[in-house]
Design a protein around this motif. Structure first.
Motif, mmCIF file in Angstrom:
data_model
loop_
_atom_site.group_PDB
_atom_site.id
_atom_site.type_symbol
_atom_site.label_atom_id
_atom_site.label_comp_id
_atom_site.label_asym_id
_atom_site.label_seq_id
_atom_site.Cartn_x
_atom_site.Cartn_y
_atom_site.Cartn_z
ATOM 1 N N ASP A 79 59.529 39.811 -8.983
ATOM 2 C CA ASP A 79 59.888 38.417 -9.227
ATOM 3 C C ASP A 79 58.637 37.543 -9.350
ATOM 4 N N ARG A 80 57.610 37.866 -8.580
ATOM 5 C CA ARG A 80 56.337 37.125 -8.680
ATOM 6 C C ARG A 80 55.695 37.365 -10.051
ATOM 7 N N GLU A 106 59.775 36.215 -21.628
ATOM 8 C CA GLU A 106 60.388 36.706 -20.394
ATOM 9 C C GLU A 106 60.404 38.235 -20.398
ATOM 10 N N VAL A 113 57.296 37.955 -12.823
ATOM 11 C CA VAL A 113 58.069 37.160 -13.780
ATOM 12 C C VAL A 113 57.584 35.718 -13.779
ATOM 13 N N GLY A 114 57.334 35.175 -12.578
ATOM 14 C CA GLY A 114 56.832 33.800 -12.480
ATOM 15 C C GLY A 114 55.465 33.628 -13.115
ATOM 16 N N LEU A 115 54.605 34.610 -12.935
ATOM 17 C CA LEU A 115 53.277 34.551 -13.546
ATOM 18 C C LEU A 115 53.358 34.617 -15.066
ATOM 19 N N CYS A 116 54.233 35.458 -15.575
ATOM 20 C CA CYS A 116 54.398 35.555 -17.035
ATOM 21 C C CYS A 116 54.865 34.213 -17.603
ATOM 22 N N GLU A 117 55.762 33.557 -16.872
ATOM 23 C CA GLU A 117 56.239 32.233 -17.300
ATOM 24 C C GLU A 117 55.092 31.231 -17.291
ATOM 25 N N ALA A 118 54.269 31.283 -16.235
ATOM 26 C CA ALA A 118 53.131 30.362 -16.139
ATOM 27 C C ALA A 118 52.121 30.602 -17.259
#
Length: 265
Positions: A154-155, A167, A157-162
């Motif tokens: 999940d972390r 996605e 995924v958040g980094l990829c978004e940042a």
């Protein structure tokens, strides 16, 4: 045509990321696509072992970055699958030896020569992860059906978004239906509730996988491998084919039921 540059990553080590990379790359090469797998895990290379190419390495990715050889010169040709090549990681350098712009340059030099470029990312969310993800068109997160692995994924995924990347897609690896039935492992729906990603595949536990890895023979080479079959299906889904994901369930046998009822091990 599917996206060309695919980064396979994970939030933590030991989830089977390199195994998934090697197998999906091999499966696509077996179908006639020209594929290169880049090991971006500088200092901890494993992709060469999974592919059985560890004794054929002369140059590595750091030699390319340092200008010792061009990318094509460092490629190791797979000994079984004629369309598959490996660009190995360096064993004696650290992750700072390859910067994001270095990998982008290598990928751009190889892009027109290959149908698919796979990047095997180092585990975790440090500098090496950002380098591996930067050139990617598609990102695949590999996770085991356990809370620690899911939380770390999940972390990612958040980094990829940042980083404003697409996605990620999800591969759940080493699902053991028997453990799920006992309540010792999360099931697929549990994982998807946490991660809410497009599910690319669920690879079941395969008792032969350690043997395949030790021999440097990807599971997709074996028709009787349960994991190999689903890894081949993941390759097909990457090509845009709609192949249903099996519902891996466990049915207790008569003898097991008797043992459980009478408390026998």
């Amino acid at each position: 045509m599917a996206d060309k540059v695919v980064c396979i990553t994970s939030g933590k080590g030991g989830v089977g990321k390199s195994t998934v990379t090697a197998n999906v790359a091999t499966a696509l090469a077996m179908k006639g696509y020209k594929v290169v797998a880049i090991d971006a895990d500088i200092g901890l290379r494993n992709l060469d072992l999974v592919l059985g190419l560890e004794n054929r390495i002369v140059y590595d990715i750091v030699h390319v970055v340092e200008g010792v050889v061009p990318p094509e010169k460092a490629l190791v040709k797979d000994k079984r699958t004629k369309n598959l090549y490996l660009l190995p990681a360096a064993q004696t350098k650290d992750k700072s030896a390859v910067k994001p712009e270095d990998l982008v340059k290598i990928v751009e030099e190889l892009r027109d020569k290959f149908d698919f470029i796979f990047i095997d990312s180092p585990a975790g969310i440090e500098e090496g992860f950002k380098t591996a993800v930067t050139p990617a068109d598609t990102i695949i997160v590999v996770a085991n059906p356990e809370m620690a692995s899911i939380r770390d994924a999940d972390r990612v995924v958040g980094l990829c978004e940042a980083m404003q990347k697409p996605e990620p897609k999800l591969v759940i690896n080493r699902l053991d239906p028997k453990k799920v039935a006992r309540g010792d492992m999360l099931d697929v729906e549990d994982v998807l509730q946490v991660l809410s990603l497009d599910l690319l595949g669920v690879v079941p536990e395969d008792k032969n996988m350690v043997s395949y890895i030790n021999r440097g023979e990807p599971a997709v080479l074996f028709e009787d491998s349960v994991a190999g079959k689903e890894l081949r299906n993941i390759a097909e889904r990457l090509l845009g084919k709609e192949i249903p994901i099996p519902k891996w369930t466990y049915s207790e046998g008569f003898l097991e039921k008797l043992k459980r009822l009478f408390g026998s091990e």
